[in-house]
Design an enzyme around this catalytic site. Structure first.
Site, PDB file in Angstrom:
ATOM      1  N   HIS A 181      -3.983  -7.881  43.945  1.00 27.46           N
ATOM      2  CA  HIS A 181      -2.580  -7.735  43.539  1.00 27.46           C
ATOM      3  C   HIS A 181      -1.703  -8.744  44.271  1.00 27.46           C
ATOM      4  CE1 HIS A 181      -3.741  -3.388  42.619  1.00 27.46           C
ATOM      5  NE2 HIS A 181      -3.337  -3.877  41.467  1.00 27.46           N
ATOM      6  N   GLY A 182      -0.721  -9.250  43.585  1.00 29.43           N
ATOM      7  CA  GLY A 182       0.273 -10.091  44.250  1.00 29.43           C
ATOM      8  C   GLY A 182      -0.213 -11.479  44.605  1.00 29.43           C
ATOM      9  N   ASN A 214      -3.535  -6.990  33.317  1.00 33.22           N
ATOM     10  CA  ASN A 214      -2.210  -6.771  33.900  1.00 33.22           C
ATOM     11  C   ASN A 214      -1.615  -8.053  34.463  1.00 33.22           C
ATOM     12  OD1 ASN A 214      -2.840  -4.124  33.385  1.00 33.22           O
ATOM     13  ND2 ASN A 214      -2.686  -3.424  35.491  1.00 33.22           N
ATOM     14  N   HIS A 265      -6.796  -5.934  36.919  1.00 31.66           N
ATOM     15  CA  HIS A 265      -5.535  -5.962  37.671  1.00 31.66           C
ATOM     16  C   HIS A 265      -5.462  -7.269  38.458  1.00 31.66           C
ATOM     17  CE1 HIS A 265      -4.168  -1.590  37.489  1.00 31.66           C
ATOM     18  NE2 HIS A 265      -5.185  -1.689  36.656  1.00 31.66           N
ATOM     19  N   GLY A 266      -4.265  -7.650  38.841  1.00 35.26           N
ATOM     20  CA  GLY A 266      -4.123  -8.883  39.621  1.00 35.26           C
ATOM     21  C   GLY A 266      -4.338 -10.119  38.770  1.00 35.26           C
ATOM     22  N   ASP A 282       2.028   2.343  35.448  1.00 32.27           N
ATOM     23  CA  ASP A 282       1.040   1.660  36.277  1.00 32.27           C
ATOM     24  C   ASP A 282       0.843   2.452  37.583  1.00 32.27           C
ATOM     25  OD1 ASP A 282      -0.646  -0.473  36.848  1.00 32.27           O
ATOM     26  OD2 ASP A 282       0.951  -1.752  37.651  1.00 32.27           O
ATOM     27  N   THR A 327       2.988  -9.949  39.000  1.00 36.14           N
ATOM     28  CA  THR A 327       3.540 -10.852  40.017  1.00 36.14           C
ATOM     29  C   THR A 327       4.175 -12.099  39.409  1.00 36.14           C
ATOM     30  OG1 THR A 327       1.869 -10.080  41.553  1.00 36.14           O
ATOM     31  CG2 THR A 327       2.935 -12.163  42.098  1.00 36.14           C
TER      32      THR A 327
HETATM   33 ZN    ZN Z   1      -2.881  -2.857  39.703  1.00 37.92          ZN
END
Ligand code: ZN
Length: 280
Positions: free
Chosen positions: A178-179, A229, A207-208, A80, A232
């Site tokens: 993200h996160g 993805n 993503h995220g 990643d 988290t």
């Molecule tokens: Zn990412």
């Protein structure tokens, strides 16, 4: 068996997006593959460069080979967000079947130039490459991009990038972060529709994924997302479970028993998410 991202895309066309789950420590790995096995779904195991250095490239490759053969499921091992071309080459040499070169902070021409070096090398290793155009906000392996600095993917940049680099997959910035685990993302579906219509030949990557509601996730998958993805949620849930078990442990408590609830939770998340990523 170990397969490239490209192969998994081909085998699952019209069936599902493929879940790409961040392994954070080796303990959770068997549970992740067992979750995929329960649905007979393929799975992408991805590592940040930090995790790859922590566990070791060779150990990751050999344990995933062993587990995928034991369980008879298809697994792609993916690096990643990595900004080092040298490290990506090392990962592919070690047996990673897919890598992401993240040149999203560079200007588009430099991003294309560097990504092309990676796609050329990947060809000789039968590996796949994911690139990124636009900036997805949030924290990734210690790097923080504030939400205000996140930049939606410009469609024309993305088309040029795909044409000139020959990537197999592209991470697009359409509003996820993200996160994100406290609130839900606001997705720009208009942009997603435009990108997926014009880039059918490559896999769009979300993503995220932790910050996306189930309803929006189904919509993203039906509108063409091919890889999703999830990182988290795994990290957060593992910590929640071990916090519960370790707080009452004594020096003689079996460590195994302290980790099992966390591993089981990981398995449940993989099952739940992989179901969500199936096309109805
Ligand atoms: Zn990412």
């Amino acid at each position: 068996m170990l397969k490239s991202l490209d192969q998994l895309f081909e085998e699952n066309e019209g069936k599902r997006a493929i879940g790409s789950f961040n392994v954070h420590c080796l303990e959770m790995l068997p549970a992740m593959l067992e979750g995929a096995k329960e649905l007979n779904a393929p799975i992408i195991i991805q590592t940040s460069p930090g995790t790859a250095e922590y566990i070791g490239l060779d150990l990751l490759v050999s344990s995933i080979e062993t587990l995928s053969n034991r369980l008879e499921i298809n697994v792609c091992l993916h690096m990643d967000h990595c900004k080092s071309i040298d490290f990506l080459k090392k990962a592919m040499d070690a047996g990673y079947t897919s890598v992401m070169y993240d040149g999203s902070s560079l200007d588009i021409d430099e991003n294309i130039k560097n990504t092309k070096i990676v796609t050329d090398y990947a060809k000789s290793r039968n590996a796949s490459v994911e690139g990124e155009v636009g900036t997805i906000g949030g924290a990734e392996d210690g790097m923080v991009v504030s939400e205000e600095d996140a930049i939606y993917t410009h469609p024309e940049d993305a088309y040029k990038f795909v044409r000139e680099t020959g990537v197999d997959a592209i991470a697009v910035a359409i509003g996820t972060t993200h996160g994100q685990y406290k609130s839900k993302a606001k997705i720009n579906f208009e942009l997603l529709a435009e990108l997926s219509t014009n880039m059918e030949a490559v896999g769009l990557v979300l993503h995220g994924g932790t910050g996306v509601s189930d309803e929006d996730m189904r919509k993203c998958v039906s509108q063409g997302m091919k890889k999703v993805n999830v990182g988290t949620e795994l990290n957060k849930s593992y910590i929640e479970e071990v916090n519960k078990t370790f707080s009452s442990a004594t020096p003689l408590t079996s460590l195994r028993k302290l980790l099992l609830p966390a591993n089981n939770r990981i398995k449940d998340i993989v099952i739940e998410k992989s179901k969500l990523f199936q096309l109805m």
